[in-house]
Design a protein around this motif. Structure first.
Motif, short mmCIF file in Angstrom:
data_model
loop_
_atom_site.label_atom_id
_atom_site.label_comp_id
_atom_site.label_asym_id
_atom_site.label_seq_id
_atom_site.Cartn_x
_atom_site.Cartn_y
_atom_site.Cartn_z
N ALA A 508 84.98 39.10 115.29
CA ALA A 508 84.39 39.41 113.98
C ALA A 508 85.35 39.00 112.87
O ALA A 508 86.56 39.21 112.97
CB ALA A 508 84.08 40.89 113.90
N ARG A 509 84.82 38.41 111.83
CA ARG A 509 85.64 37.90 110.75
C ARG A 509 85.88 38.96 109.69
O ARG A 509 85.09 39.88 109.53
CB ARG A 509 84.99 36.66 110.14
CG ARG A 509 84.74 35.56 111.15
CD ARG A 509 84.19 34.31 110.50
NE ARG A 509 83.93 33.28 111.51
CZ ARG A 509 83.51 32.05 111.22
NH1 ARG A 509 83.27 31.71 109.95
NH2 ARG A 509 83.30 31.18 112.18
N SER A 510 86.97 38.81 108.97
CA SER A 510 87.34 39.75 107.91
C SER A 510 86.98 39.15 106.56
O SER A 510 86.84 37.92 106.42
CB SER A 510 88.85 40.05 107.97
OG SER A 510 89.19 40.60 109.22
N PRO A 511 86.84 40.00 105.53
CA PRO A 511 86.58 39.46 104.18
C PRO A 511 87.69 38.52 103.74
O PRO A 511 88.87 38.72 104.04
CB PRO A 511 86.52 40.72 103.31
CG PRO A 511 86.16 41.82 104.25
CD PRO A 511 86.83 41.47 105.55
N ARG A 512 87.31 37.48 103.03
CA ARG A 512 88.26 36.51 102.51
C ARG A 512 87.94 36.25 101.04
O ARG A 512 86.91 36.69 100.53
CB ARG A 512 88.20 35.21 103.32
CG ARG A 512 86.84 34.54 103.30
CD ARG A 512 86.77 33.37 104.26
NE ARG A 512 86.96 33.80 105.64
CZ ARG A 512 86.99 32.97 106.68
NH1 ARG A 512 86.83 31.67 106.49
NH2 ARG A 512 87.15 33.44 107.90
N GLU A 513 88.83 35.54 100.38
CA GLU A 513 88.61 35.26 98.96
C GLU A 513 87.37 34.39 98.79
O GLU A 513 87.13 33.46 99.57
CB GLU A 513 89.83 34.58 98.35
CG GLU A 513 91.11 35.40 98.45
CD GLU A 513 91.00 36.78 97.81
OE1 GLU A 513 90.10 36.99 96.97
OE2 GLU A 513 91.82 37.64 98.15
N ALA A 514 86.60 34.69 97.74
CA ALA A 514 85.32 34.02 97.52
C ALA A 514 85.48 32.77 96.67
O ALA A 514 84.77 32.56 95.68
CB ALA A 514 84.33 34.99 96.86
N THR A 515 86.42 31.92 97.06
CA THR A 515 86.68 30.71 96.27
C THR A 515 86.24 29.43 96.98
O THR A 515 86.25 28.36 96.37
CB THR A 515 88.19 30.61 95.94
OG1 THR A 515 88.95 30.72 97.16
CG2 THR A 515 88.61 31.72 94.99
N GLY A 516 85.86 29.52 98.25
CA GLY A 516 85.38 28.34 98.96
C GLY A 516 83.95 28.01 98.59
O GLY A 516 83.22 28.82 97.99
N SER A 517 83.49 26.84 98.98
CA SER A 517 82.16 26.38 98.60
C SER A 517 81.07 27.26 99.20
O SER A 517 80.07 27.58 98.54
CB SER A 517 81.97 24.92 99.04
OG SER A 517 82.17 24.80 100.45
N GLN A 518 81.24 27.67 100.47
CA GLN A 518 80.24 28.52 101.11
C GLN A 518 80.18 29.89 100.44
O GLN A 518 79.09 30.44 100.23
CB GLN A 518 80.59 28.67 102.59
CG GLN A 518 79.51 29.34 103.42
CD GLN A 518 79.86 29.37 104.90
OE1 GLN A 518 80.86 28.81 105.33
NE2 GLN A 518 79.03 30.03 105.69
N ALA A 519 81.35 30.43 100.08
CA ALA A 519 81.39 31.73 99.41
C ALA A 519 80.77 31.65 98.02
O ALA A 519 80.01 32.54 97.61
CB ALA A 519 82.82 32.22 99.32
N LEU A 520 81.08 30.60 97.28
CA LEU A 520 80.52 30.46 95.94
C LEU A 520 79.01 30.31 95.97
O LEU A 520 78.29 30.82 95.10
CB LEU A 520 81.16 29.26 95.23
CG LEU A 520 82.65 29.42 94.87
CD1 LEU A 520 83.21 28.11 94.33
CD2 LEU A 520 82.83 30.53 93.84
N LEU A 521 78.49 29.60 96.99
CA LEU A 521 77.05 29.45 97.11
C LEU A 521 76.39 30.80 97.40
O LEU A 521 75.34 31.13 96.84
CB LEU A 521 76.72 28.45 98.22
CG LEU A 521 75.24 28.14 98.43
CD1 LEU A 521 74.62 27.57 97.16
CD2 LEU A 521 75.05 27.18 99.60
#
Length: 675
Positions: A508-521
């Protein structure tokens, strides 16, 4: 320990009490009696005088003479009460004395001796100030609430909640002690008793009780456990010199001067501290403000407001800093006060930390940090208008949640004071994920240029833009660490993060900074929904894309996203969105489930299931459902009956059909759908 009174206590079991029996009860239960006197006495006395007066009242509570019972009241016998009639008599005499103390005529000057019946004598302490141990935010809040009530109400609270008397016995004892409206006092006490403890007072006191019960039993209200500090040594020397001068003048002129304040006010002068007696002079002395060294942040592993250096052109302006501290300690009615949800507005308990002092957008602004909160003071530089105080919580702030504080809000814009470890500052529009970030100017004092604030009414289904800060920390603390913050109306902006969908076979993945392209979308579909949590004391919001589902009839791939908003207090609220492949990057997802005060969608609640109705391009309706990675099977019952193996379900259904969905987890447990 609670006691129950005999229903016939006022008619039977009453008797005369000898001085030996009363003395034994007083000695054995001295701390309880002093606590009763201390809480009942007027808080305006200040903690030092209140401690000494409480001890004096209890020590004078014995009957006047051995064997004399003519003037002693008959007291009701109480089943299980300590020392029974002896303790009841002493308690009633203590209560009568403290109630009488609070009923001195309003015109009686504090500087002149009180009538003998109201004037406590020994004990007396010279050269020292004594006060109980300081408690937490709950104790300070209760102290403030008690200061706004009558002495009878304070006494009723102790008698009913600490002494354990019934409501009827409490009213009877208050009336016997001289209270004029015991019924109203008891109702006020019952209202105060329902005040909940927010910060674990029962854990600090070791008391299993909660709310006011545990708080009243804490060290904050125990005048038998006291600290001592010297009085102001410099002022003491000044007074001695002044007294010598006055003595010389008296000897030469043979004139005795009696100085009495013309208005009889007991308010202290500005040099001695605030008008609030619960605040020490040290806490509001601008010379004692804490200031971190300029480079301390680069040489410590603790990245929060404790390592922010003092900045701003007026950081050494003692007059401004003194006004800010005094307004914080004792705000006038004209002061505009706002607080984030859960933030305490009590005065400072100790000298706070100075973060900033300067002129911004027509106002003199001072920022303080104290414990788990940040405080902003602002006054108009033109001298017109009332000052303002703003409070925000900052529990366990870190390199991201402690990276910025709002300094000013004007015309829909906000300026921020950035943390010293921020090496690069930019802005971006969350609704335009492909657009590059724009540089944000920052002054030498760390204050940014104006940044547009999101302006979307709560409940709106769309918006035109959603500004956010994209900051990058210095390589001295985190190499290439960029993160997003957005303004939700509080002093501290909110940290935005992103958790990607589960991958095949990976943990299971942990929260990461929302600066990548997938996160921004993902945030482009979610940003406008943040209006629903504006001004609620939110610390961070995470978008967890917990499942992806291929839609029927070649409808494309949809994303199931659980958005969790965590507050500074700890509780969080979640909403599940179904984000459809519409081709519009900024189209908001459809919220299909919502819950408040839950651990779902956090590391303490990693299993989630939700469902929704979806209309295909052909016009046919489907029931969709998706669960997190531990889901092995989804069942739909009720108006729609279906079973699907795996983490998703898609089945034909009528538009008005209702279904109840459950899932079976890998460990065999059953999971109910959210919503």
């Amino acid at each position: 320990m609670r006691t129950q009174e005999q229903s016939e206590g006022t008619r039977s079991g009453a008797g005369r009490v000898g001085v030996e029996q009363a003395e034994a009860a007083l000695v054995e239960h001295y701390p309880r009696l002093v606590r009763l006197a201390y809480i009942t006495l007027p808080p305006s006395l200040g903690r030092h005088r209140r401690v000494l007066t409480a001890h004096a009242v209890v020590q004078r509570a014995l009957p006047a003479s051995r064997g004399s019972g003519r003037d002693e009241p008959r007291v009701p016998a109480q089943r299980g009460a300590p020392d029974e009639p002896g303790y009841a008599l002493v308690r009633q005499r203590v209560l009568a004395a403290v109630l009488a103390y609070g009923q001195r005529p309003g015109w009686w000057p504090r500087q002149l001796p009180a009538p003998r019946a109201l004037r406590p004598v020994l004990p007396a302490v010279l050269g020292l100030r004594v006060f109980p141990r300081s408690g937490g935010a709950d104790e300070l809040a209760l102290e403030q609430a008690l200061s706004g009530t009558t002495a009878a109400a304070r006494a009723a609270l102790v008698l009913h909640r600490v002494e354990g008397l019934s409501e009827q016995a409490t009213r009877a004892l208050l009336t016997a002690a001289g209270a004029t409206d015991s019924g109203s006092a008891l109702r006020t006490a019952l209202r105060l008793a329902r005040t909940p403890a927010r910060t674990g007072a029962e854990a600090r006191t070791g008391d299993a009780r909660t709310g006011a019960d545990a708080l009243l039993s804490s060290d904050e209200f125990d005048p038998c456990l006291v600290h001592t500090r010297p009085t102001d040594l410099i002022r003491r020397r000044q007074r001695i010199r002044f007294a010598r001068c006055v003595g010389a003048v008296v000897t030469v002129l043979a004139v005795a001067l009696v100085v009495v304040d013309r208005d009889g006010s007991s308010a202290p002068s500005p040099a001695t501290g605030p008008h609030n007696p619960a605040v020490s002079a040290r806490a509001v002395d601008p010379a004692l403000l804490l200031r971190a060294p300029a480079r301390q942040w680069a040489d410590t592993s603790r990245m929060d407001f404790t390592v922010w250096p003092a900045r701003g052109a007026r950081k050494d302006d003692r007059a401004l800093l003194g006004r800010a501290l005094k307004v914080w300690a004792s705000p006038a009615r004209t002061v505009r006060i706002s607080a984030a949800h859960g933030a305490a507005t009590v005065p400072p308990a100790q000298p706070p930390r100075l973060l900033y002092a300067g002129d911004v957008d027509g106002a003199a602004v001072v920022l303080f940090a104290e414990g788990d909160r940040v405080v902003r003071y602002a006054e108009p530089t033109g001298g017109k208008g009332a000052p303002a105080l703003d409070f925000a919580r900052t529990d366990d702030a870190d390199i991201t949640t402690g990276a910025a504080v709002v300094v000013s809000r004007t015309d829909g814009n906000a300026r921020y004071l950035l943390a010293p470890w921020v090496a690069e500052s930019t802005t971006r529009d969350l609704l335009a994920p492909d657009a590059p970030a724009h540089p944000l100017d920052e002054g030498k004092d760390g204050v940014t240029a104006p940044v547009s604030s999101p302006a979307v009414p709560a409940g709106a289904t769309g918006c035109d833009s959603w500004p956010a800060l994209q900051l990058r920390s210095s390589s001295k603390v985190a190499e290439k660490h960029a993160f997003l913050l957005t303004d939700l109306g509080d002093l501290t902006p909110v940290h935005l993060t992103y958790t990607p969908p589960p991958g095949g076979g990976v943990p299971a993945r942990s929260p990461r900074e929302a600066t990548g392209s997938q996160a921004l979308l993902s945030w482009a579909h979610t940003a406008c929904s943040l209006a629903g949590v504006r001004g609620s004391g939110v610390r961070a919001v995470n978008n967890w894309e917990y499942a992806r589902q291929q839609l029927p009839e070649h409808g494309g791939r949809a994303s199931w996203v659980c958005t969790r908003a965590d507050t500074w207090q700890g509780p969080g609220r979640v909403s599940v969105q179904l984000q459809l492949p519409t081709g519009q990057e900024s189209r908001p997802g459809a919220v299909v489930a919502h819950r408040e005060n839950t651990a779902l969608c956090s590391r303490f609640g990693q299993n989630v299931l939700a469902g929704a109705k979806w209309k295909a391009g052909s016009g046919r309706w489907y029931l969709l459902a998706a669960g997190s990675r531990e889901v092995r099977e989804i069942d739909a019952t009720g108006g729609v009956r279906a079973t699907a193996h795996g983490t998703t379900l898609a089945v034909r259904a009528g538009q008005s059909d209702r279904a109840v969905m459950t899932a079976r987890l890998a460990n065999g447990d059953t999971l109910k759908a959210l919503g």
